[in-house]
Scaffold this motif. Structure first.
Motif, mmCIF file in Angstrom:
data_model
loop_
_atom_site.group_PDB
_atom_site.id
_atom_site.type_symbol
_atom_site.label_atom_id
_atom_site.label_comp_id
_atom_site.label_asym_id
_atom_site.label_seq_id
_atom_site.Cartn_x
_atom_site.Cartn_y
_atom_site.Cartn_z
ATOM 1 N N GLY A 77 2.170 -12.839 1.830
ATOM 2 C CA GLY A 77 0.892 -12.721 2.527
ATOM 3 C C GLY A 77 0.834 -11.538 3.475
ATOM 4 O O GLY A 77 -0.246 -11.154 3.921
ATOM 5 N N ASP A 78 1.980 -10.930 3.784
ATOM 6 C CA ASP A 78 1.994 -9.752 4.643
ATOM 7 C C ASP A 78 1.390 -8.555 3.913
ATOM 8 O O ASP A 78 1.401 -8.485 2.683
ATOM 9 N N GLU A 79 0.914 -7.590 4.702
ATOM 10 C CA GLU A 79 0.511 -6.289 4.180
ATOM 11 C C GLU A 79 1.643 -5.318 4.502
ATOM 12 O O GLU A 79 2.043 -5.184 5.660
ATOM 13 N N PHE A 80 2.156 -4.659 3.500
ATOM 14 C CA PHE A 80 3.349 -3.820 3.598
ATOM 15 C C PHE A 80 2.935 -2.414 3.203
ATOM 16 O O PHE A 80 2.601 -2.155 2.045
ATOM 17 N N ALA A 81 2.915 -1.488 4.152
ATOM 18 C CA ALA A 81 2.488 -0.121 3.884
ATOM 19 C C ALA A 81 3.681 0.820 3.898
ATOM 20 O O ALA A 81 4.546 0.723 4.758
ATOM 21 N N ILE A 82 3.711 1.722 2.923
ATOM 22 C CA ILE A 82 4.793 2.696 2.813
ATOM 23 C C ILE A 82 4.158 4.083 2.839
ATOM 24 O O ILE A 82 3.255 4.373 2.059
ATOM 25 N N PHE A 83 4.648 4.934 3.746
ATOM 26 C CA PHE A 83 4.068 6.263 3.869
ATOM 27 C C PHE A 83 5.096 7.256 4.390
ATOM 28 O O PHE A 83 6.061 6.868 5.061
ATOM 29 N N PRO A 84 4.884 8.544 4.096
ATOM 30 C CA PRO A 84 5.780 9.556 4.653
ATOM 31 C C PRO A 84 5.513 9.712 6.132
ATOM 32 O O PRO A 84 4.432 9.351 6.615
ATOM 33 N N PRO A 85 6.480 10.254 6.872
ATOM 34 C CA PRO A 85 6.245 10.472 8.309
ATOM 35 C C PRO A 85 5.117 11.479 8.526
ATOM 36 O O PRO A 85 4.909 12.374 7.699
ATOM 37 N N VAL A 86 4.403 11.308 9.590
ATOM 38 C CA VAL A 86 3.319 12.223 9.933
ATOM 39 C C VAL A 86 3.950 13.477 10.527
ATOM 40 O O VAL A 86 4.812 13.404 11.406
ATOM 41 N N THR A 87 3.524 14.627 10.032
ATOM 42 C CA THR A 87 4.035 15.889 10.546
ATOM 43 C C THR A 87 2.872 16.817 10.874
ATOM 44 O O THR A 87 1.737 16.561 10.494
ATOM 45 N N ALA A 115 14.040 -4.145 4.294
ATOM 46 C CA ALA A 115 15.032 -3.557 3.395
ATOM 47 C C ALA A 115 15.073 -4.279 2.050
ATOM 48 O O ALA A 115 15.197 -3.639 1.002
ATOM 49 N N ASN A 116 14.940 -5.613 2.067
ATOM 50 C CA ASN A 116 14.931 -6.377 0.815
ATOM 51 C C ASN A 116 13.755 -5.987 -0.068
ATOM 52 O O ASN A 116 13.897 -5.880 -1.288
ATOM 53 N N VAL A 117 12.579 -5.780 0.539
ATOM 54 C CA VAL A 117 11.397 -5.385 -0.234
ATOM 55 C C VAL A 117 11.622 -4.013 -0.867
ATOM 56 O O VAL A 117 11.333 -3.808 -2.052
ATOM 57 N N LEU A 118 12.150 -3.070 -0.098
ATOM 58 C CA LEU A 118 12.419 -1.744 -0.652
ATOM 59 C C LEU A 118 13.435 -1.818 -1.794
ATOM 60 O O LEU A 118 13.255 -1.164 -2.828
ATOM 61 N N ASP A 119 14.462 -2.630 -1.646
ATOM 62 C CA ASP A 119 15.438 -2.807 -2.729
ATOM 63 C C ASP A 119 14.768 -3.378 -3.972
ATOM 64 O O ASP A 119 15.021 -2.922 -5.094
ATOM 65 N N LEU A 120 13.899 -4.358 -3.785
ATOM 66 C CA LEU A 120 13.178 -4.982 -4.893
ATOM 67 C C LEU A 120 12.339 -3.938 -5.632
ATOM 68 O O LEU A 120 12.329 -3.888 -6.865
ATOM 69 N N LEU A 121 11.651 -3.094 -4.883
ATOM 70 C CA LEU A 121 10.831 -2.058 -5.509
ATOM 71 C C LEU A 121 11.690 -1.019 -6.223
ATOM 72 O O LEU A 121 11.373 -0.603 -7.345
ATOM 73 N N VAL A 157 4.365 -3.222 8.657
ATOM 74 C CA VAL A 157 4.087 -4.581 8.194
ATOM 75 C C VAL A 157 2.963 -5.111 9.063
ATOM 76 O O VAL A 157 3.080 -5.149 10.292
ATOM 77 N N ASN A 158 1.871 -5.461 8.419
ATOM 78 C CA ASN A 158 0.684 -5.931 9.123
ATOM 79 C C ASN A 158 0.251 -4.939 10.212
ATOM 80 O O ASN A 158 -0.053 -5.309 11.339
ATOM 81 N N GLN A 159 0.269 -3.656 9.835
ATOM 82 C CA GLN A 159 -0.197 -2.539 10.651
ATOM 83 C C GLN A 159 0.647 -2.269 11.893
ATOM 84 O O GLN A 159 0.188 -1.647 12.839
ATOM 85 N N GLU A 160 1.900 -2.713 11.876
ATOM 86 C CA GLU A 160 2.849 -2.425 12.953
ATOM 87 C C GLU A 160 4.065 -1.747 12.341
ATOM 88 O O GLU A 160 4.611 -2.229 11.334
ATOM 89 N N LEU A 211 0.852 -1.191 0.000
ATOM 90 C CA LEU A 211 0.000 0.000 0.000
ATOM 91 C C LEU A 211 0.884 1.236 0.000
ATOM 92 O O LEU A 211 1.862 1.314 0.758
ATOM 93 N N TYR A 212 0.534 2.216 -0.835
ATOM 94 C CA TYR A 212 1.270 3.479 -0.912
ATOM 95 C C TYR A 212 0.356 4.604 -0.439
ATOM 96 O O TYR A 212 -0.805 4.673 -0.848
ATOM 97 N N PHE A 213 0.882 5.486 0.399
ATOM 98 C CA PHE A 213 0.083 6.567 0.957
ATOM 99 C C PHE A 213 0.657 7.933 0.600
ATOM 100 O O PHE A 213 1.846 8.071 0.343
ATOM 101 N N ALA A 214 -0.206 8.944 0.650
ATOM 102 C CA ALA A 214 0.135 10.356 0.455
ATOM 103 C C ALA A 214 0.826 10.554 -0.897
ATOM 104 O O ALA A 214 0.389 9.997 -1.904
ATOM 105 N N TRP A 215 1.903 11.328 -0.924
ATOM 106 C CA TRP A 215 2.559 11.671 -2.187
ATOM 107 C C TRP A 215 3.152 10.453 -2.891
ATOM 108 O O TRP A 215 3.386 10.479 -4.097
ATOM 109 N N LEU A 216 3.360 9.358 -2.160
ATOM 110 C CA LEU A 216 3.889 8.150 -2.804
ATOM 111 C C LEU A 216 2.906 7.604 -3.843
ATOM 112 O O LEU A 216 3.317 7.131 -4.898
ATOM 113 N N ARG A 217 1.604 7.668 -3.549
ATOM 114 C CA ARG A 217 0.585 7.218 -4.512
ATOM 115 C C ARG A 217 0.722 7.951 -5.826
ATOM 116 O O ARG A 217 0.674 7.354 -6.893
ATOM 117 N N THR A 218 0.849 9.263 -5.724
ATOM 118 C CA THR A 218 0.939 10.092 -6.920
ATOM 119 C C THR A 218 2.230 9.822 -7.678
ATOM 120 O O THR A 218 2.229 9.673 -8.899
#
Length: 83
Positions: A71-81, A30-36, A57-60, A4-11
Motif C-alpha cells: 500500500g506504500d508509494e515507493f518513488a525511485i529517482f536520480p539525485p537532483v543536481t 533495500a528488500n524492494v530494490l533487491d526484488l526489482l 516512501v510515501n513522499q518522504e 514510481l520511476y522518474f527521469a532517466w529511470l522511466r526510459t
C-alpha cells in the motif's frame, strides 16, 4: 505497492509506474530494490549497485533500512543536481 520511476529511470525501465505485491520477507527499502533487480534486464541495469538513486516512501526520503509495507508509494529517482 505503487512504484514510481522518474527521469532517466522511466526510459531505462520502460514505464513510469507499476503496481507490485510485496512477497513475504520484503520489509525494507533495500528488500524492494533487491526484488526489482531480480527481474533482470533493464531493472538490473537501472537499479544496479553502482547507480546513484534516491528513494522516497510515501513522499518522504527513505534510507535502505527503512520499513515498507503493501500500500506504500515507493518513488525511485536520480539525485537532483544543478542550480
Amino acid at each position: 505497492m505503487k512504484i514510481l520511476y522518474f527521469a532517466w529511470l522511466r526510459t531505462t525501465i520502460g514505464c513510469a509506474e507499476e503496481e507490485i505485491t510485496l512477497p513475504d520477507g520484503v520489509v525494507t527499502v533495500a528488500n524492494v530494490l533487491d526484488l526489482l533487480r531480480e527481474k533482470g534486464g533493464a531493472y538490473a541495469a537501472a537499479l544496479g549497485e553502482d547507480k546513484v538513486i534516491r528513494i522516497a516512501v510515501n513522499q518522504e526520503y527513505a534510507n535502505m533500512d527503512d520499513p515498507v509495507k503493501q500500500g506504500d508509494e515507493f518513488a525511485i529517482f536520480p539525485p537532483v543536481t544543478g542550480g
